[in-house]
Structures are given as C-alpha cells and as structure tokens.
Design a protein around this motif. Structure first.
Motif, mmCIF file in Angstrom:
data_model
loop_
_atom_site.group_PDB
_atom_site.id
_atom_site.type_symbol
_atom_site.label_atom_id
_atom_site.label_comp_id
_atom_site.label_asym_id
_atom_site.label_seq_id
_atom_site.Cartn_x
_atom_site.Cartn_y
_atom_site.Cartn_z
ATOM 1 N N LEU A 196 -44.351 3.835 -15.143
ATOM 2 C CA LEU A 196 -45.490 3.687 -16.793
ATOM 3 C C LEU A 196 -45.152 4.648 -17.688
ATOM 4 N N CYS A 197 -44.262 5.842 -16.800
ATOM 5 C CA CYS A 197 -44.073 7.188 -17.550
ATOM 6 C C CYS A 197 -43.209 6.601 -18.400
ATOM 7 N N LEU A 198 -41.682 5.833 -18.042
ATOM 8 C CA LEU A 198 -40.726 5.754 -19.158
ATOM 9 C C LEU A 198 -40.877 4.473 -19.502
ATOM 10 N N PHE A 199 -41.756 3.560 -19.552
ATOM 11 C CA PHE A 199 -41.898 2.723 -20.219
ATOM 12 C C PHE A 199 -41.316 2.354 -21.445
ATOM 13 N N ASP A 200 -42.147 3.056 -22.437
ATOM 14 C CA ASP A 200 -41.565 3.458 -24.261
ATOM 15 C C ASP A 200 -39.898 3.250 -23.617
ATOM 16 N N TRP A 201 -39.427 4.299 -23.116
ATOM 17 C CA TRP A 201 -38.279 4.732 -23.591
ATOM 18 C C TRP A 201 -37.257 3.630 -22.364
ATOM 19 N N LEU A 202 -37.584 2.671 -22.034
ATOM 20 C CA LEU A 202 -37.403 1.749 -21.156
ATOM 21 C C LEU A 202 -37.442 0.762 -22.360
ATOM 22 N N GLN A 203 -37.800 0.781 -22.794
ATOM 23 C CA GLN A 203 -38.221 -0.194 -24.035
ATOM 24 C C GLN A 203 -37.794 0.091 -25.214
ATOM 25 N N HIS A 204 -37.148 1.193 -26.047
ATOM 26 C CA HIS A 204 -36.243 1.413 -26.525
ATOM 27 C C HIS A 204 -35.231 1.537 -26.229
ATOM 28 N N ARG A 205 -34.675 0.977 -25.083
ATOM 29 C CA ARG A 205 -33.941 0.942 -25.206
ATOM 30 C C ARG A 205 -33.124 -0.497 -25.006
ATOM 31 N N ALA A 206 -33.813 -1.430 -24.067
ATOM 32 C CA ALA A 206 -34.089 -2.443 -24.108
ATOM 33 C C ALA A 206 -34.027 -3.789 -25.854
ATOM 34 N N GLN A 207 -34.368 -2.599 -26.323
ATOM 35 C CA GLN A 207 -34.056 -3.599 -27.867
ATOM 36 C C GLN A 207 -34.888 -4.533 -27.823
ATOM 37 N N ILE A 208 -36.417 -5.031 -27.362
ATOM 38 C CA ILE A 208 -37.096 -6.352 -26.646
ATOM 39 C C ILE A 208 -37.203 -7.283 -27.992
ATOM 40 N N ASP A 209 -36.576 -7.789 -28.186
ATOM 41 C CA ASP A 209 -36.313 -9.646 -29.064
ATOM 42 C C ASP A 209 -37.328 -9.400 -29.289
ATOM 43 N N LEU A 210 -37.710 -9.567 -30.729
ATOM 44 C CA LEU A 210 -39.644 -10.564 -31.341
ATOM 45 C C LEU A 210 -39.889 -11.494 -30.556
ATOM 46 N N ALA A 211 -39.147 -12.989 -29.994
ATOM 47 C CA ALA A 211 -40.032 -14.250 -29.793
ATOM 48 C C ALA A 211 -40.032 -13.688 -28.048
ATOM 49 N N ARG A 212 -39.872 -12.318 -27.250
ATOM 50 C CA ARG A 212 -39.609 -11.738 -25.938
ATOM 51 C C ARG A 212 -41.618 -11.591 -26.453
ATOM 52 N N PRO A 227 -52.161 -2.037 -20.059
ATOM 53 C CA PRO A 227 -53.514 -1.840 -20.754
ATOM 54 C C PRO A 227 -53.505 -0.055 -20.592
ATOM 55 N N LYS A 228 -53.545 0.306 -22.118
ATOM 56 C CA LYS A 228 -54.189 1.540 -21.778
ATOM 57 C C LYS A 228 -54.957 3.009 -20.348
ATOM 58 N N PRO A 229 -56.181 2.119 -20.477
ATOM 59 C CA PRO A 229 -57.330 2.554 -19.715
ATOM 60 C C PRO A 229 -56.391 2.106 -17.933
ATOM 61 N N TYR A 230 -56.103 1.435 -17.738
ATOM 62 C CA TYR A 230 -55.256 1.882 -16.090
ATOM 63 C C TYR A 230 -54.178 2.449 -16.468
ATOM 64 N N VAL A 231 -53.048 2.326 -17.381
ATOM 65 C CA VAL A 231 -52.081 3.889 -17.512
ATOM 66 C C VAL A 231 -52.905 4.964 -17.291
ATOM 67 N N ILE A 267 -53.568 -1.728 -5.066
ATOM 68 C CA ILE A 267 -52.964 -3.671 -5.145
ATOM 69 C C ILE A 267 -54.597 -3.897 -5.842
ATOM 70 N N ASP A 268 -56.143 -3.537 -5.706
ATOM 71 C CA ASP A 268 -57.169 -4.209 -5.789
ATOM 72 C C ASP A 268 -56.928 -3.508 -7.504
ATOM 73 N N ASP A 269 -56.540 -2.328 -7.317
ATOM 74 C CA ASP A 269 -56.689 -1.356 -8.714
ATOM 75 C C ASP A 269 -55.956 -3.073 -9.846
ATOM 76 N N TYR A 270 -54.454 -2.724 -9.309
ATOM 77 C CA TYR A 270 -53.861 -3.025 -9.561
ATOM 78 C C TYR A 270 -54.364 -4.933 -10.646
ATOM 79 N N LEU A 271 -55.079 -5.737 -9.149
ATOM 80 C CA LEU A 271 -55.269 -6.967 -9.840
ATOM 81 C C LEU A 271 -55.914 -6.776 -11.206
#
Length: 323
Positions: free
Chosen positions: A162-178, A188-192, A208-212
C-alpha cells in the motif's frame, strides 16, 4: 527472504497475457523452448508437460470459451453443427479482445531469466502486448510465494504494498485500457488508512475479514484472495463465490502491463520493482516509518492533488531511484 518458514526455497509463478498469435502457435513455441509433451485439456486449454517444476498452462483466457472447449462434440447429435458454429462465433468475436495466457508452474527465483528468454521467443514470433491495440488490457502477473503465513508477515506485505502502490504504478505506466477496465483498481482509501495505523494488528481471521469487507473482488493490483482462500477457504467462500479465484500460497501481483512486443522487455524490471516491497517487509522499523509518513500524507487536506507520494516515498527505497 529467500526461504519459507519451513526452510524451503521460495518460488514464484508468472502469468503472461498476449495477442497476435494463435493458441497452437504459442503452444509450439513453449514446447520448442522447454521441451516436453502437450496434453490437451480442452480445445482452448493445453498443458506442456515435462518441466521438473510442473506443467505450463497455455489457454485462451475466457471462461465461457474454455467451458465450451471442454465439451465433447457428438457427431450423431443433430444440433452438433449449430453448437460448433456457435462456439466458433464466440471464439471469433472474442479473438480481438481476449488474450492467450501462459501460466508457469511455481519456479525457483533463478529461473525468471528463462521466462525472459521465452518472452523474447514470443516477441520474435509476432506476439503483441497491451500496446498492440487500444482495447488490449493485457497484463503480466507474478505470484511470489509468501515466506510465512502468520498474520504479522501478511500484514507487513499488505502495508508495504500500500505504501509503494503510487510508486509502483508510476513505474508501471499502466495502459489506459487496463485502467478503464478496473482490473488493477487501487484499494479504497478508508481501508488503506485503517491498515496503516500503528495499532492495526489483527489476528489472521481479522485480517482476512477486514480485507473481504472492503475488497471482495479479484480486481486489485495486489489480489490476496488466492492466498486467503488457501489459508481459510470457508471464510473466503462465504463472501466470494467467484470460481476463477484459485487457492495458492502466493501474493498475486497483477499491476504491470504486458509489453511482450517491446524489445528488451521482460519479467526482470517487474521483479526488481517488486523487490522494493520485499525489502520493506524485511525491515519492520523502516516499514513502520513509511506507514506513518503515508498515513500523514493521506490526511493532508490536498494530499494527492498538489503533493506527489510516488516521489516522496523514494526516500525509503532500498537503493536510489533516479527514474
């Protein structure tokens, strides 16, 4: 962490989605590269046998088509011709949108270089990735085996990701279709915010319950449903009845694009980025520091609008990153 809590070497699975080639051509490339024999498991699913790590699966990644392909065709059935024509129509209609997927068995980490060599073979044969079409939502997915299954270890992996998601997403340059298909939607931000709190220390059932409760879907950049199904199938199946979720003791990382048609691309850069998650998990003090910083970032009134967490988090990366 190269070994599990039982002393076994950790392994990793790889899933490569691609277009531009027929199923039979992809199977032939995999067989030529690995050796072995082919076992047909349906008209749109084949397994390549002979690897000491286990079978490699090559399939058209469409549940309806695979279900049709498993049915025996009865030449004496008066409706057989119509059924075959309908099946062919489904295949033709889906061919421009649905990828062929290669799924490896769990491999030693050192064999990732072989996967890159296989990708090079596919590229030379004309395989296409996400950029091959405006509608290609193809991905590369890696499944690192977890080193342990206790609640603290799994919580650390979740927090680090969760802490690295923004950095990983920047590195991955996710395609618009995806991005538009929500296959790799963020948590979701409240979960994070809840998971990042210093006093968030649930037992395994609570984790597990919190995740689900907030993520009853496969469509997360880090999908933990297969892992939780492996650990507590009854708990997960009470909430998620999607048969596509298969139990396995791995972290299902599904963020990166498939760039199989780009020269020089392969698993290696994806794996090297993922290692930043591993490094954080292996250093709980540094992980706690990052969690506090990210929680503060999310609490800023304009956090994410005028600030850039993908840049700020580089302070805590294992090695300097000037990209």
């Amino acid at each position: 962490m190269l070994r599990t809590s039982t002393g076994e070497a950790r392994r990793i699975g790889v899933e490569i989605e691609l277009g531009g080639l027929e199923l039979e051509a992809v199977v032939a490339i995999v067989v030529d590269f690995l050796g072995g024999t082919v076992e047909e498991r349906g008209r749109y699913e084949q397994a390549v046998l002979g690897d000491s790590a286990g079978p490699w699966q090559v399939e058209i990644d469409f549940a309806l088509l695979k279900e049709l392909g498993r049915r025996e065709r009865d030449p004496d059935n008066a409706l057989a011709g119509f059924e075959e024509a309908g099946e062919d129509l489904v295949r033709a209609a889906s061919s421009w949108l649905v990828p062929i997927e290669i799924v490896s068995p769990p491999l030693p980490f050192a064999r990732l270089a072989e996967v890159d060599a296989l990708i090079e073979r596919l590229r030379r044969a004309g395989a296409q990735g996400t950029a091959g079409s405006l509608v290609n939502a193809f991905g590369l997915q890696i499944n690192p085996e977890v080193p342990a299954t206790d609640a603290d270890t799994l919580r650390h992996y979740l927090q680090a990701f969760l802490c690295l998601f923004d950095w990983l997403q920047h590195r991955a340059q996710i395609d618009l279709a995806r991005r538009l298909t929500s296959f790799v939607a963020p948590f979701p931000k409240p979960y994070v915010q809840r998971v990042l709190q210093p006093d968030y220390r649930p037992d395994l059932a609570g984790l597990i319950d919190d995740y689900l409760a907030d993520n009853p879907t496969r469509n997360r950049a880090l999908d933990l449903l297969p892992l939780f199904l492996h650990l507590d199938p009854e708990r997960v199946r009470r909430v998620v009845d999607d048969t596509r979720v298969k139990a396995r003791p791995t972290l299902h990382y599904r963020l990166p694009n498939s760039e199989v048609d780009r020269p020089g691309w392969g698993v290696r850069p994806v794996w090297e980025d993922w290692l930043q998650v591993e490094h954080l998990v292996a250093d709980p003090a540094r992980l706690a520091e990052v969690c506090r910083a990210y929680a503060d970032f999310l609490d800023r009134p304009l956090g994410g609008l005028i600030d850039d967490w993908a840049s700020e988090v580089r302070t805590w990366l294992k090695a300097p990153d000037d990209l």
